[in-house]
Design an enzyme around this catalytic site. Structure first.
Site, short mmCIF file in Angstrom:
data_model
loop_
_atom_site.label_atom_id
_atom_site.label_comp_id
_atom_site.label_asym_id
_atom_site.label_seq_id
_atom_site.Cartn_x
_atom_site.Cartn_y
_atom_site.Cartn_z
N CYS A 60 0.82 -1.20 0.00
CA CYS A 60 0.00 0.00 0.00
C CYS A 60 0.87 1.27 0.00
O CYS A 60 1.50 1.56 -0.99
CB CYS A 60 -0.96 -0.09 1.18
SG CYS A 60 -2.52 0.68 0.83
N HIS A 151 -3.50 -4.95 1.87
CA HIS A 151 -2.86 -5.24 3.17
C HIS A 151 -2.82 -6.75 3.41
O HIS A 151 -3.77 -7.31 3.96
CB HIS A 151 -3.66 -4.55 4.29
CG HIS A 151 -3.38 -3.09 4.40
ND1 HIS A 151 -2.53 -2.56 5.34
CD2 HIS A 151 -3.81 -2.06 3.65
CE1 HIS A 151 -2.46 -1.26 5.18
NE2 HIS A 151 -3.23 -0.92 4.17
N GLU A 153 -1.35 -8.44 5.58
CA GLU A 153 -1.27 -8.83 6.99
C GLU A 153 -2.66 -8.95 7.62
O GLU A 153 -2.78 -9.42 8.75
CB GLU A 153 -0.41 -7.82 7.78
CG GLU A 153 -1.06 -6.48 8.09
CD GLU A 153 -1.08 -5.49 6.92
OE1 GLU A 153 -0.84 -5.90 5.76
OE2 GLU A 153 -1.36 -4.30 7.16
N1 GLN Z 1 -3.66 6.27 0.51
C1 GLN Z 1 -2.47 6.11 1.32
C2 GLN Z 1 -1.34 6.96 0.73
O1 GLN Z 1 -1.47 7.53 -0.28
C3 GLN Z 1 -2.06 4.66 1.43
C4 GLN Z 1 -3.09 3.88 2.22
C5 GLN Z 1 -2.60 2.63 2.86
O2 GLN Z 1 -1.39 2.41 3.02
N2 GLN Z 1 -3.53 1.80 3.30
O3 GLN Z 1 -0.32 7.06 1.30
#
Ligand code: GLN
Length: 170
Positions: A60, A151, A153
């Site tokens: 992410c 994610h 995890e």
């Molecule tokens: N939208 C977040 C960002 O731009 C990332 C979201 C996440 O890590 N769940 O940093």
């Protein structure tokens, strides 16, 4: 990883990078992570370590940090994986969802949790797509870097974590 019996430690300063056998760049807020990395002068040592072949799991916001280029809004990134990402490309917090993603190259289909997730909008031919959802890559690998929009995890079983944890053995 601790839940899987793997010892872990936080990386906040350069000396925390010493003797790591693998590294997770977790989810969070990539703009803040970028600022903290700059304040703590972590960018160069981090990139050197990744370039040296250390197994890395970027999820992410971690994926956003490592991408070649970041859109909506544009943001600096470390360019350690050859893909372009769109921040929040799957919607805002209220659009968080679990999707059944399609595994490739031996990975089974699995559930993946998307939370303000980045969308991968371009991948170089050197990047292997290991899972996709709705026609877009959601789990990719380039050499020692495994990167997920979601994610891994937060689900059990987690083929992504299994793959990462076996990285040192193949
Ligand atoms: N939208 C977040 C960002 O731009 C990332 C979201 C996440 O890590 N769940 O940093």
């Amino acid at each position: 990883m601790a839940g899987r019996g793997v010892p872990t430690r936080w990386v906040k300063r350069e000396h925390d990078l010493e003797d790591l056998t693998a590294l997770v760049l977790p989810g969070g807020e990539s703009s803040v992570m970028l600022k903290l990395a700059a304040i703590n002068e972590l960018e160069a040592p981090l990139c050197a370590l990744i370039a040296s072949g250390l197994p890395v799991l970027a999820t992410c916001a971690g994926l956003i940090l490592l991408a070649r280029s970041v859109r909506t809004p544009e943001q600096q990134s470390l360019g350690m994986i050859d893909c372009v990402v769109e921040r929040n490309g799957y919607g805002r917090q209220v659009h968080s969802a679990v999707h059944r993603v399609t595994g490739h190259n031996g990975l089974p289909d699995f559930d993946a949790v998307f939370i303000r997730a980045p969308r991968i909008v371009e991948v170089a031919p050197t990047v292997e797509v290991l899972a996709e959802w709705n026609g877009d890559p959601v789990l990719v690998r380039q050499d020692n870097v495994l990167a997920a929009c979601f994610h891994p995890e937060l689900v059990d079983p987690s083929p992504t974590l299994d793959l990462f944890l076996s990285a040192g053995t193949h």
